[in-house]
Design a protein around this motif. Structure first.
Motif, PDB file in Angstrom:
ATOM      1  N   GLY A  17       0.808  -1.223   0.000  1.00  0.00           N
ATOM      2  CA  GLY A  17       0.000   0.000   0.000  1.00  0.00           C
ATOM      3  C   GLY A  17       0.838   1.267   0.000  1.00  0.00           C
ATOM      4  O   GLY A  17       0.358   2.329   0.376  1.00  0.00           O
ATOM      5  N   LYS A  18       2.071   1.180  -0.472  1.00  0.00           N
ATOM      6  CA  LYS A  18       2.979   2.339  -0.527  1.00  0.00           C
ATOM      7  C   LYS A  18       2.856   2.997  -1.907  1.00  0.00           C
ATOM      8  O   LYS A  18       3.738   2.868  -2.760  1.00  0.00           O
ATOM      9  CB  LYS A  18       4.403   1.898  -0.232  1.00  0.00           C
ATOM     10  N   TRP A  19       1.754   3.705  -2.093  1.00  0.00           N
ATOM     11  CA  TRP A  19       1.405   4.196  -3.423  1.00  0.00           C
ATOM     12  C   TRP A  19       2.298   5.324  -3.904  1.00  0.00           C
ATOM     13  O   TRP A  19       2.561   5.432  -5.110  1.00  0.00           O
ATOM     14  CB  TRP A  19      -0.080   4.563  -3.475  1.00  0.00           C
ATOM     15  N   ASP A  20       2.805   6.179  -3.027  1.00  0.00           N
ATOM     16  CA  ASP A  20       3.733   7.224  -3.472  1.00  0.00           C
ATOM     17  C   ASP A  20       5.025   6.609  -3.999  1.00  0.00           C
ATOM     18  O   ASP A  20       5.514   6.986  -5.066  1.00  0.00           O
ATOM     19  CB  ASP A  20       4.037   8.200  -2.330  1.00  0.00           C
ATOM     20  N   MET A  49      -4.257  10.113  -9.390  1.00  0.00           N
ATOM     21  CA  MET A  49      -5.230   9.035  -9.463  1.00  0.00           C
ATOM     22  C   MET A  49      -5.065   8.075  -8.277  1.00  0.00           C
ATOM     23  O   MET A  49      -6.045   7.658  -7.661  1.00  0.00           O
ATOM     24  CB  MET A  49      -5.053   8.278 -10.782  1.00  0.00           C
ATOM     25  N   MET A  50      -3.836   7.752  -7.931  1.00  0.00           N
ATOM     26  CA  MET A  50      -3.582   6.762  -6.887  1.00  0.00           C
ATOM     27  C   MET A  50      -3.881   7.301  -5.485  1.00  0.00           C
ATOM     28  O   MET A  50      -4.061   6.511  -4.562  1.00  0.00           O
ATOM     29  CB  MET A  50      -2.141   6.254  -6.969  1.00  0.00           C
ATOM     30  N   ARG A  51      -3.973   8.601  -5.316  1.00  0.00           N
ATOM     31  CA  ARG A  51      -4.329   9.154  -4.002  1.00  0.00           C
ATOM     32  C   ARG A  51      -5.702   8.659  -3.546  1.00  0.00           C
ATOM     33  O   ARG A  51      -5.952   8.508  -2.363  1.00  0.00           O
ATOM     34  CB  ARG A  51      -4.305  10.675  -4.048  1.00  0.00           C
ATOM     35  N   GLY A  52      -6.598   8.397  -4.484  1.00  0.00           N
ATOM     36  CA  GLY A  52      -7.929   7.904  -4.148  1.00  0.00           C
ATOM     37  C   GLY A  52      -8.024   6.396  -4.023  1.00  0.00           C
ATOM     38  O   GLY A  52      -9.063   5.865  -3.627  1.00  0.00           O
ATOM     39  N   PHE A  53      -6.951   5.690  -4.327  1.00  0.00           N
ATOM     40  CA  PHE A  53      -6.976   4.229  -4.333  1.00  0.00           C
ATOM     41  C   PHE A  53      -7.339   3.635  -2.966  1.00  0.00           C
ATOM     42  O   PHE A  53      -8.180   2.726  -2.906  1.00  0.00           O
ATOM     43  CB  PHE A  53      -5.631   3.689  -4.824  1.00  0.00           C
TER      44      PHE A  53
END
Length: 123
Positions: A17-20, A49-53
């Motif tokens: 879950g390390k999207w950044d 986009m991935m901030r909302g994941f």
């Protein structure tokens, strides 16, 4: 990083879950053809986009089952298992194609059955 290291990091970071950090694997001018989200250009667009994941899933796993690396390209067959915040389960087999250059992903495309993801419309 070489292509194999990039691909391994792609799945490790996604599953953590390390999207950044996951977005950092992509080149600033990356292009992605994502089965659900469509055509995505630039790392900044991907990052937005991935901030909302995390709002979409209570849990998300994308586990590789088979990885083939050939120079600056790779193909991965994997399995997604996810649970929405409402408790709906998503299970889907996926094929991802990667192109890399200078230690980053420059192009990626994914292919999977979209039916299991229909539960996302029932937010």
């Amino acid at each position: 990083m070489n292509t194999a290291e990039i691909v391994n990091a792609y799945y490790e970071l996604a599953n953590a879950g390390k999207w950044d950090a996951w977005c950092d694997l992509f080149a600033p001018n990356q292009v992605m053809d994502e089965q659900l989200a469509g055509h995505i250009e630039t790392q900044d667009t991907l990052r937005d986009m991935m901030r909302g994941f995390p709002d979409m899933y209570a849990s998300f796993e994308n586990r590789p089952r088979h990885i083939v690396v050939d120079g600056d390209t790779a193909a991965v067959v994997s399995h997604i298992h996810a649970v929405t915040h409402k408790g709906a389960t998503i299970d889907a087999n996926v094929a991802n194609y990667f192109e890399t250059k200078n230690g980053q992903i420059t192009y990626m495309a994914n292919f999977h059955d979209t039916v299991p993801f229909a539960v996302l419309n029932d937010k």
